[in-house]
Scaffold this motif. Structure first.
Motif, PDB file in Angstrom:
ATOM      1  N   VAL A  73       0.649  -1.289   0.103  1.00 45.50           N
ATOM      2  CA  VAL A  73      -0.154   0.213   0.178  1.00 45.50           C
ATOM      3  C   VAL A  73       1.110   0.926  -0.160  1.00 45.50           C
ATOM      4  CG1 VAL A  73      -1.371  -0.929   1.226  1.00 45.50           C
ATOM      5  CG2 VAL A  73      -0.645  -0.414   2.755  1.00 45.50           C
ATOM      6  N   GLU A  74       1.867   0.806  -0.814  1.00 50.67           N
ATOM      7  CA  GLU A  74       2.830   2.127  -0.229  1.00 50.67           C
ATOM      8  C   GLU A  74       2.413   3.168  -0.729  1.00 50.67           C
ATOM      9  OE1 GLU A  74       6.483   4.188   1.082  1.00 50.67           O
ATOM     10  OE2 GLU A  74       5.821   2.499   1.464  1.00 50.67           O
ATOM     11  N   ASP A  75       1.802   3.178  -2.201  1.00 50.85           N
ATOM     12  CA  ASP A  75       1.589   4.882  -3.012  1.00 50.85           C
ATOM     13  C   ASP A  75       0.106   5.121  -2.103  1.00 50.85           C
ATOM     14  OD1 ASP A  75       3.626   4.400  -4.211  1.00 50.85           O
ATOM     15  OD2 ASP A  75       3.240   3.780  -6.365  1.00 50.85           O
ATOM     16  N   GLU A  76      -1.214   4.092  -1.866  1.00 50.90           N
ATOM     17  CA  GLU A  76      -1.319   4.355  -1.566  1.00 50.90           C
ATOM     18  C   GLU A  76      -2.062   5.507  -0.775  1.00 50.90           C
ATOM     19  OE1 GLU A  76      -6.425   2.405  -1.541  1.00 50.90           O
ATOM     20  OE2 GLU A  76      -4.352   0.653  -2.021  1.00 50.90           O
ATOM     21  N   ILE A  77      -1.408   4.774   0.408  1.00 52.06           N
ATOM     22  CA  ILE A  77      -1.434   5.777   1.467  1.00 52.06           C
ATOM     23  C   ILE A  77      -0.352   7.121   2.072  1.00 52.06           C
ATOM     24  CG2 ILE A  77      -1.528   3.397   3.553  1.00 52.06           C
ATOM     25  CD1 ILE A  77       1.824   3.988   3.517  1.00 52.06           C
ATOM     26  N   ARG A  78       0.026   7.204   0.357  1.00 46.48           N
ATOM     27  CA  ARG A  78       1.128   8.773   0.438  1.00 46.48           C
ATOM     28  C   ARG A  78      -0.738   9.828  -0.443  1.00 46.48           C
ATOM     29  NH1 ARG A  78       4.939   7.660   3.668  1.00 46.48           N
ATOM     30  NH2 ARG A  78       5.724   6.232   3.219  1.00 46.48           N
ATOM     31  N   SER A  79      -1.896   8.874  -0.517  1.00 44.05           N
ATOM     32  CA  SER A  79      -2.277   9.708  -1.408  1.00 44.05           C
ATOM     33  C   SER A  79      -3.562  10.726  -0.267  1.00 44.05           C
ATOM     34  CB  SER A  79      -3.689   8.626  -1.765  1.00 44.05           C
ATOM     35  OG  SER A  79      -4.310   8.424  -0.495  1.00 44.05           O
ATOM     36  N   MET A  80      -4.036  12.262  -1.047  1.00 40.45           N
ATOM     37  CA  MET A  80      -4.506  13.064  -0.773  1.00 40.45           C
ATOM     38  C   MET A  80      -5.682  12.327   0.434  1.00 40.45           C
ATOM     39  SD  MET A  80      -2.898  15.995  -0.292  1.00 40.45           S
ATOM     40  CE  MET A  80      -4.078  16.988   0.183  1.00 40.45           C
ATOM     41  N   GLU A  81      -6.724  11.540  -0.085  1.00 39.21           N
ATOM     42  CA  GLU A  81      -7.434  11.342   0.939  1.00 39.21           C
ATOM     43  C   GLU A  81      -6.737  10.684   1.808  1.00 39.21           C
ATOM     44  OE1 GLU A  81     -11.338   8.440   0.847  1.00 39.21           O
ATOM     45  OE2 GLU A  81      -9.267   8.048  -0.773  1.00 39.21           O
ATOM     46  N   VAL A  82      -6.220   9.766   1.742  1.00 40.67           N
ATOM     47  CA  VAL A  82      -5.146   8.989   3.673  1.00 40.67           C
ATOM     48  C   VAL A  82      -4.229  10.697   4.113  1.00 40.67           C
ATOM     49  CG1 VAL A  82      -3.196   7.741   4.921  1.00 40.67           C
ATOM     50  CG2 VAL A  82      -5.251   7.186   2.537  1.00 40.67           C
ATOM     51  N   SER A  83      -3.616  11.740   3.419  1.00 38.30           N
ATOM     52  CA  SER A  83      -3.555  12.349   4.217  1.00 38.30           C
ATOM     53  C   SER A  83      -4.271  13.341   5.124  1.00 38.30           C
ATOM     54  CB  SER A  83      -3.093  13.729   3.000  1.00 38.30           C
ATOM     55  OG  SER A  83      -1.493  12.978   2.761  1.00 38.30           O
ATOM     56  N   ASN A  84      -5.322  13.476   4.240  1.00 32.09           N
ATOM     57  CA  ASN A  84      -6.598  14.598   4.893  1.00 32.09           C
ATOM     58  C   ASN A  84      -6.857  14.143   5.938  1.00 32.09           C
ATOM     59  OD1 ASN A  84      -6.447  16.784   3.289  1.00 32.09           O
ATOM     60  ND2 ASN A  84      -7.969  15.867   1.484  1.00 32.09           N
ATOM     61  N   HIS A  85      -6.834  12.426   6.535  1.00 30.44           N
ATOM     62  CA  HIS A  85      -7.676  11.357   7.430  1.00 30.44           C
ATOM     63  C   HIS A  85      -6.482  10.995   8.481  1.00 30.44           C
ATOM     64  CE1 HIS A  85     -11.081  11.914   4.150  1.00 30.44           C
ATOM     65  NE2 HIS A  85     -11.899  11.596   5.073  1.00 30.44           N
ATOM     66  N   VAL A  86      -5.610  11.487   8.018  1.00 32.73           N
ATOM     67  CA  VAL A  86      -5.250  11.224   9.064  1.00 32.73           C
ATOM     68  C   VAL A  86      -4.312  11.242  10.712  1.00 32.73           C
ATOM     69  CG1 VAL A  86      -2.804  11.792   8.347  1.00 32.73           C
ATOM     70  CG2 VAL A  86      -2.098   9.364   9.362  1.00 32.73           C
ATOM     71  N   SER A  87      -4.665  12.458  11.091  1.00 37.90           N
ATOM     72  CA  SER A  87      -4.444  13.077  12.000  1.00 37.90           C
ATOM     73  C   SER A  87      -5.769  12.818  12.732  1.00 37.90           C
ATOM     74  CB  SER A  87      -3.977  14.528  11.685  1.00 37.90           C
ATOM     75  OG  SER A  87      -2.590  14.915  11.385  1.00 37.90           O
ATOM     76  N   PRO A  88      -7.147  13.155  12.744  1.00 38.15           N
ATOM     77  CA  PRO A  88      -7.240  12.850  13.627  1.00 38.15           C
ATOM     78  C   PRO A  88      -7.333  10.699  14.597  1.00 38.15           C
ATOM     79  CG  PRO A  88      -8.611  13.497  11.452  1.00 38.15           C
ATOM     80  CD  PRO A  88      -6.905  13.389  10.999  1.00 38.15           C
ATOM     81  N   ILE A  89      -7.337   9.805  13.039  1.00 39.61           N
ATOM     82  CA  ILE A  89      -6.566   8.867  13.341  1.00 39.61           C
ATOM     83  C   ILE A  89      -5.448   8.588  14.516  1.00 39.61           C
ATOM     84  CG2 ILE A  89      -5.793   6.804  12.795  1.00 39.61           C
ATOM     85  CD1 ILE A  89      -8.528   6.482  11.780  1.00 39.61           C
ATOM     86  N   ALA A  90      -4.500   9.421  14.432  1.00 37.23           N
ATOM     87  CA  ALA A  90      -2.855   9.096  14.879  1.00 37.23           C
ATOM     88  C   ALA A  90      -3.244  10.103  16.090  1.00 37.23           C
ATOM     89  CB  ALA A  90      -2.186  10.232  14.253  1.00 37.23           C
ATOM     90  N   ALA A  91      -4.130  10.489  16.384  1.00 39.13           N
ATOM     91  CA  ALA A  91      -4.947  11.570  17.629  1.00 39.13           C
ATOM     92  C   ALA A  91      -5.329  10.571  18.823  1.00 39.13           C
ATOM     93  CB  ALA A  91      -5.163  12.685  17.518  1.00 39.13           C
ATOM     94  N   ILE A  92      -5.925   9.042  18.112  1.00 36.59           N
ATOM     95  CA  ILE A  92      -6.581   7.943  19.365  1.00 36.59           C
ATOM     96  C   ILE A  92      -6.073   7.794  19.989  1.00 36.59           C
ATOM     97  CG2 ILE A  92      -7.764   6.390  19.298  1.00 36.59           C
ATOM     98  CD1 ILE A  92      -9.188   7.636  16.301  1.00 36.59           C
ATOM     99  N   PRO A  93      -5.887   7.462  21.397  1.00 32.70           N
ATOM    100  CA  PRO A  93      -5.008   7.209  22.114  1.00 32.70           C
ATOM    101  C   PRO A  93      -4.443   5.656  22.032  1.00 32.70           C
ATOM    102  CG  PRO A  93      -6.337   8.488  23.778  1.00 32.70           C
ATOM    103  CD  PRO A  93      -7.213   7.979  22.115  1.00 32.70           C
ATOM    104  N   PHE A  94      -5.487   4.540  21.742  1.00 32.29           N
ATOM    105  CA  PHE A  94      -5.190   3.163  21.815  1.00 32.29           C
ATOM    106  C   PHE A  94      -4.899   2.802  20.315  1.00 32.29           C
ATOM    107  CE2 PHE A  94     -10.080   3.161  19.994  1.00 32.29           C
ATOM    108  CZ  PHE A  94      -9.975   2.635  18.437  1.00 32.29           C
ATOM    109  N   VAL A  95      -5.311   3.644  18.754  1.00 27.44           N
ATOM    110  CA  VAL A  95      -4.625   3.519  18.091  1.00 27.44           C
ATOM    111  C   VAL A  95      -2.796   3.878  18.534  1.00 27.44           C
ATOM    112  CG1 VAL A  95      -3.268   5.006  15.808  1.00 27.44           C
ATOM    113  CG2 VAL A  95      -6.083   4.458  17.216  1.00 27.44           C
ATOM    114  N   ARG A  96      -2.458   4.922  19.451  1.00 25.61           N
ATOM    115  CA  ARG A  96      -1.535   5.357  19.692  1.00 25.61           C
ATOM    116  C   ARG A  96      -0.566   4.751  20.754  1.00 25.61           C
ATOM    117  NH1 ARG A  96      -0.016  10.254  17.164  1.00 25.61           N
ATOM    118  NH2 ARG A  96       2.283   9.628  17.570  1.00 25.61           N
ATOM    119  N   THR A  97      -1.194   3.725  20.896  1.00 21.85           N
ATOM    120  CA  THR A  97      -0.774   2.961  22.125  1.00 21.85           C
ATOM    121  C   THR A  97      -0.109   1.693  21.557  1.00 21.85           C
ATOM    122  OG1 THR A  97      -1.900   3.666  24.112  1.00 21.85           O
ATOM    123  CG2 THR A  97      -0.964   1.551  23.868  1.00 21.85           C
TER     124      THR A  97
END
Length: 213
Positions: A73-97
């Motif tokens: 998924v190397e190319d797909e995870i660099r898309s703008m769709e993913v870029s526009n949604h990644v910060s809310p995901i990265a802020a979730i405590p259980f995801v970071r843990t």
């Protein structure tokens, strides 16, 4: 820069940002964002065990590729769709843990170069060498624009710049593992450095620390 350093000194390279992007891609594919673009946190937490992320060395590019549940998924995870949604995901405590636990496990044997927004402060606070790399939002947006265009992907500079600025704000203001410089990190502003210049600079930092061990 981190990939090039790891290759030069024979260390393992881990892109932790790719891990959060992979979780984001999984959430997008599985309808785990609500209509208002917020995350369906309860459902994502139930499905975290379904997410497996690993890296495989690409002999053609001589760099590691990201795999989500066995899929490249190397190319797909660099898309703008993913870029526009990644910060809310990265802020979730259980995801970071979950991601931090995986990252720390990867680093147990040492001999690793890892990049990400909380590596020097949370993941490896005792790392022998910490580099806090920065550049202007405009420069970083242009680099991402050039990267996407180089891959034949759609790209809009103004959209990318807005995304970079929003991600910086969200990531530096989140409660869990915020983006910030570690007190003992060396700052590198590479806004106007060539690839060769920054690679030489960081290798010199590595040599200095390695010789002290």
């Amino acid at each position: 820069m981190a990939k090039d350093l790891a290759k030069r000194i024979g260390y393992i390279y881990v892109d932790t940002g790719a891990m959060y992007r992979s979780v984001t891609l999984f959430a997008l594919r599985n309808g785990l964002f609500n209509e208002d673009e917020s995350v369906n946190i309860d459902e994502l937490e139930k499905r975290m065990d379904e997410i497996s992320i690993n890296f495989k060395f690409n002999e053609q590019t001589c760099k590691p590729d990201t795999y989500l549940n066995g899929e490249l998924v190397e190319d797909e995870i660099r898309s703008m769709e993913v870029s526009n949604h990644v910060s809310p995901i990265a802020a979730i405590p259980f995801v970071r843990t979950a991601m931090v636990a995986q990252q720390q496990k990867m680093g147990l044997e040492k001999g690793i170069v890892m990049d990400g927004r909380d590596i020097g402060t949370v993941v490896f606070p005792d790392a022998e060498l910490k580099i806090f790399v920065t550049a202007s939002a405009e420069v970083r947006a242009q680099r991402r624009f050039d990267e996407l265009k180089g891959k034949g992907m759609e790209a809009n500079y103004e959209e990318i710049l807005k995304n970079v600025q929003e991600r910086d704000y969200i990531d530096s203001h989140r409660e869990v593992s915020p983006l910030k410089q570690a007190e003992d990190a060396i700052v590198l502003d590479n806004s106007y450095m060539t690839i060769e210049e920054q690679n030489a600079w960081i290798y010199n930092q590595y040599e200095r620390v390695a010789n002290e061990q």
